[in-house]
Design an enzyme around this catalytic site. Structure first.
Site, mmCIF file in Angstrom:
data_model
loop_
_atom_site.group_PDB
_atom_site.id
_atom_site.type_symbol
_atom_site.label_atom_id
_atom_site.label_comp_id
_atom_site.label_asym_id
_atom_site.label_seq_id
_atom_site.Cartn_x
_atom_site.Cartn_y
_atom_site.Cartn_z
ATOM 1 N N TYR A 290 7.527 13.701 4.258
ATOM 2 C CA TYR A 290 7.150 12.955 3.047
ATOM 3 C C TYR A 290 7.619 11.501 3.138
ATOM 4 O O TYR A 290 6.841 10.569 2.916
ATOM 5 C CB TYR A 290 7.774 13.652 1.834
ATOM 6 C CG TYR A 290 7.623 12.934 0.522
ATOM 7 C CD1 TYR A 290 6.436 12.997 -0.206
ATOM 8 C CD2 TYR A 290 8.681 12.183 -0.010
ATOM 9 C CE1 TYR A 290 6.308 12.330 -1.415
ATOM 10 C CE2 TYR A 290 8.568 11.521 -1.221
ATOM 11 C CZ TYR A 290 7.376 11.595 -1.923
ATOM 12 O OH TYR A 290 7.257 10.932 -3.122
ATOM 13 N N SER B 123 7.855 5.705 -2.208
ATOM 14 C CA SER B 123 9.045 6.417 -2.691
ATOM 15 C C SER B 123 10.288 5.748 -2.116
ATOM 16 O O SER B 123 10.250 5.204 -1.006
ATOM 17 C CB SER B 123 8.992 7.868 -2.210
ATOM 18 O OG SER B 123 10.259 8.486 -2.391
HETATM 19 N N1 LIG Z 1 8.894 12.031 -9.351
HETATM 20 C C1 LIG Z 1 9.585 11.451 -8.392
HETATM 21 O O1 LIG Z 1 10.816 11.631 -8.251
HETATM 22 C C2 LIG Z 1 8.894 10.491 -7.453
HETATM 23 C C3 LIG Z 1 9.705 9.593 -6.737
HETATM 24 C C4 LIG Z 1 9.098 8.699 -5.866
HETATM 25 C C5 LIG Z 1 7.733 8.707 -5.712
HETATM 26 N N2 LIG Z 1 6.973 9.594 -6.411
HETATM 27 C C6 LIG Z 1 5.526 9.545 -6.201
HETATM 28 O O2 LIG Z 1 4.907 9.258 -7.444
HETATM 29 C C7 LIG Z 1 3.599 9.844 -7.476
HETATM 30 C C8 LIG Z 1 3.439 10.655 -8.753
HETATM 31 O O3 LIG Z 1 4.447 11.651 -8.789
HETATM 32 P P1 LIG Z 1 4.827 12.388 -10.159
HETATM 33 O O4 LIG Z 1 6.299 12.524 -10.157
HETATM 34 O O5 LIG Z 1 4.143 11.772 -11.299
HETATM 35 O O6 LIG Z 1 4.186 13.836 -9.876
HETATM 36 P P2 LIG Z 1 3.649 14.948 -10.925
HETATM 37 O O7 LIG Z 1 4.336 14.813 -12.238
HETATM 38 O O8 LIG Z 1 3.765 16.232 -10.180
HETATM 39 O O9 LIG Z 1 2.109 14.573 -11.145
HETATM 40 C C9 LIG Z 1 1.247 14.636 -10.049
HETATM 41 C C10 LIG Z 1 -0.095 14.053 -10.410
HETATM 42 O O10 LIG Z 1 -0.922 14.069 -9.237
HETATM 43 C C11 LIG Z 1 -2.081 14.863 -9.479
HETATM 44 N N3 LIG Z 1 -2.438 15.614 -8.272
HETATM 45 C C12 LIG Z 1 -1.733 16.615 -7.674
HETATM 46 N N4 LIG Z 1 -2.393 17.065 -6.586
HETATM 47 C C13 LIG Z 1 -3.541 16.328 -6.504
HETATM 48 C C14 LIG Z 1 -4.651 16.324 -5.618
HETATM 49 N N5 LIG Z 1 -4.748 17.171 -4.572
HETATM 50 N N6 LIG Z 1 -5.643 15.432 -5.841
HETATM 51 C C15 LIG Z 1 -5.567 14.572 -6.894
HETATM 52 N N7 LIG Z 1 -4.561 14.536 -7.761
HETATM 53 C C16 LIG Z 1 -3.559 15.398 -7.570
HETATM 54 C C17 LIG Z 1 -1.722 15.763 -10.633
HETATM 55 O O11 LIG Z 1 -2.907 16.189 -11.320
HETATM 56 P P3 LIG Z 1 -2.916 17.570 -12.214
HETATM 57 O O12 LIG Z 1 -2.121 17.256 -13.468
HETATM 58 O O13 LIG Z 1 -4.361 17.812 -12.489
HETATM 59 O O14 LIG Z 1 -2.284 18.623 -11.382
HETATM 60 C C18 LIG Z 1 -0.841 14.847 -11.474
HETATM 61 O O15 LIG Z 1 -1.616 13.965 -12.237
HETATM 62 C C19 LIG Z 1 3.457 10.625 -6.169
HETATM 63 O O16 LIG Z 1 2.759 9.856 -5.218
HETATM 64 C C20 LIG Z 1 4.892 10.832 -5.724
HETATM 65 O O17 LIG Z 1 4.960 10.986 -4.320
HETATM 66 C C21 LIG Z 1 7.522 10.479 -7.290
#
Ligand SMILES: NC(=O)c1ccc[n+]([C@@H]2O[C@H](COP(=O)([O-])OP(=O)(O)OC[C@H]3O[C@@H](n4cnc5c(N)ncnc54)[C@H](OP(=O)(O)O)[C@@H]3O)[C@@H](O)[C@H]2O)c1
Length: 254
Positions: free
Chosen positions: A159, A146
């Site tokens: 985080y 991130s």
């Molecule tokens: N969005 C941002 O602003 C941002 C910025 C920087 C980094 N990130 C990183 O990018 C990654 C993805 O984030 P996102 O924004 O795509 O989040 P998201 O839209 O909330 O999606 C989360 C994903 O992770 C899965 N998940 C949640 N809890 C889990 C668990 N205990 N075991 C296995 N899978 C799990 C979910 O599955 P289900 O659909 O089945 O719940 C979903 O596929 C993360 O590592 C996050 O830290 C995000």
């Protein structure tokens, strides 16, 4: 007959960034195993979209915080690969699954810290360790960090610092896996409009405007900004990129 198409495994591929990565990988000609935690319907929809592109895909359930599931999960992966492709090997592992924690240092509980550690560090470490015997020489790993590992935002101390730990871990992985020609890189997205953290970057206009205001390109990120970068790292064109952190944030907080 053994398939020669490259295969990627994306954790958390049912929604948000992981879904975008899975689709972008398929668009680049890879087959995809994606995992979901609870959202089977959403994951199956991603599989259908990938199959409509002429690629193979499957969605498997996995809780990446629960190390005790990893052996059984990888047995499912092995069975799928053997049946579909004639060999129990894959090429790229994308450690993407994650959940948010926003809490000031004074308020963080031990349980909250353990939950962030389990999903953002320990799960990444042990899933990778256990998946390595199935990975082909010449493949790669992309760990999703991130922007918050570089820049600070109040409430993201645990985080952000555990994402920083994964960035350091990635350099160690790159070093130790070099002899197997497995490249390891980090993609660090800036703030992106997904469901992450209750969708607050997408749904809270004040937060969205504030981040857009200190981003050089003048807006927050969208899932489409990220998947193609991860997919690129899984192509031949990226064969000499190793041990690197690529921030994909439109120039957030430069
Ligand atoms: N969005 C941002 O602003 C941002 C910025 C920087 C980094 N990130 C990183 O990018 C990654 C993805 O984030 P996102 O924004 O795509 O989040 P998201 O839209 O909330 O999606 C989360 C994903 O992770 C899965 N998940 C949640 N809890 C889990 C668990 N205990 N075991 C296995 N899978 C799990 C979910 O599955 P289900 O659909 O089945 O719940 C979903 O596929 C993360 O590592 C996050 O830290 C995000």
């Amino acid at each position: 007959m053994e398939s020669t198409t490259k295969m990627a495994l994306v954790t958390g591929g049912s929604r948000g960034l992981g879904k975008n990565m899975a689709l972008a990988l398929a668009a680049k000609g890879l087959d995809v195993i994606l995992t979901y935690h609870t959202n089977k319907t959403a994951a199956d929809d991603v599989v259908a979209q990938i199959e409509a592109m002429g690629r193979q895909a499957v969605a498997l359930q996995l809780d990446t915080t629960d190390r005790t599931q990893f052996d059984a999960f990888l047995e499912n992966v092995t069975t799928y690969l053997q049946e579909k492709r004639g060999q129990a090997r894959f090429d790229f592992l994308i450690n993407n699954a994650g959940t948010a924690l926003y809490a000031p240092i004074e308020a963080v509980t031990e349980e909250q810290m353990d939950a962030v550690y389990d999903i953002h560090y320990k799960g990444v470490f042990f899933l990778t360790q256990k998946a390595l015997p199935l990975m082909n020489e010449g493949g790669g790993i992309v760990n999703i960090s991130s922007g918050l590992a570089r820049m600070t935002m109040p409430g993201s101390s645990v985080y952000g610092s555990l994402k920083a730990a994964v960035e350091t871990l990635s350099r160690y992985m790159a070093k130790e896996l070099g002899p197997r020609k497995i490249r390891v890189n980090v993609v660090a997205p800036g703030a992106i409009e997904t469901d992450f953290g209750g969708g607050r970057v997408r749904d809270n206009k004040d937060i969205n405007d504030q981040i857009a205001g200190y981003t050089a390109l003048g807006r927050v990120g969208l899932p489409d900004d990220i998947g193609g970068v991860v997919a690129f790292l899984c192509t031949e064109d990226a064969y000499w990129i190793n041990g690197q952190r690529i921030e994909v944030s439109g120039g957030q907080a430069l």
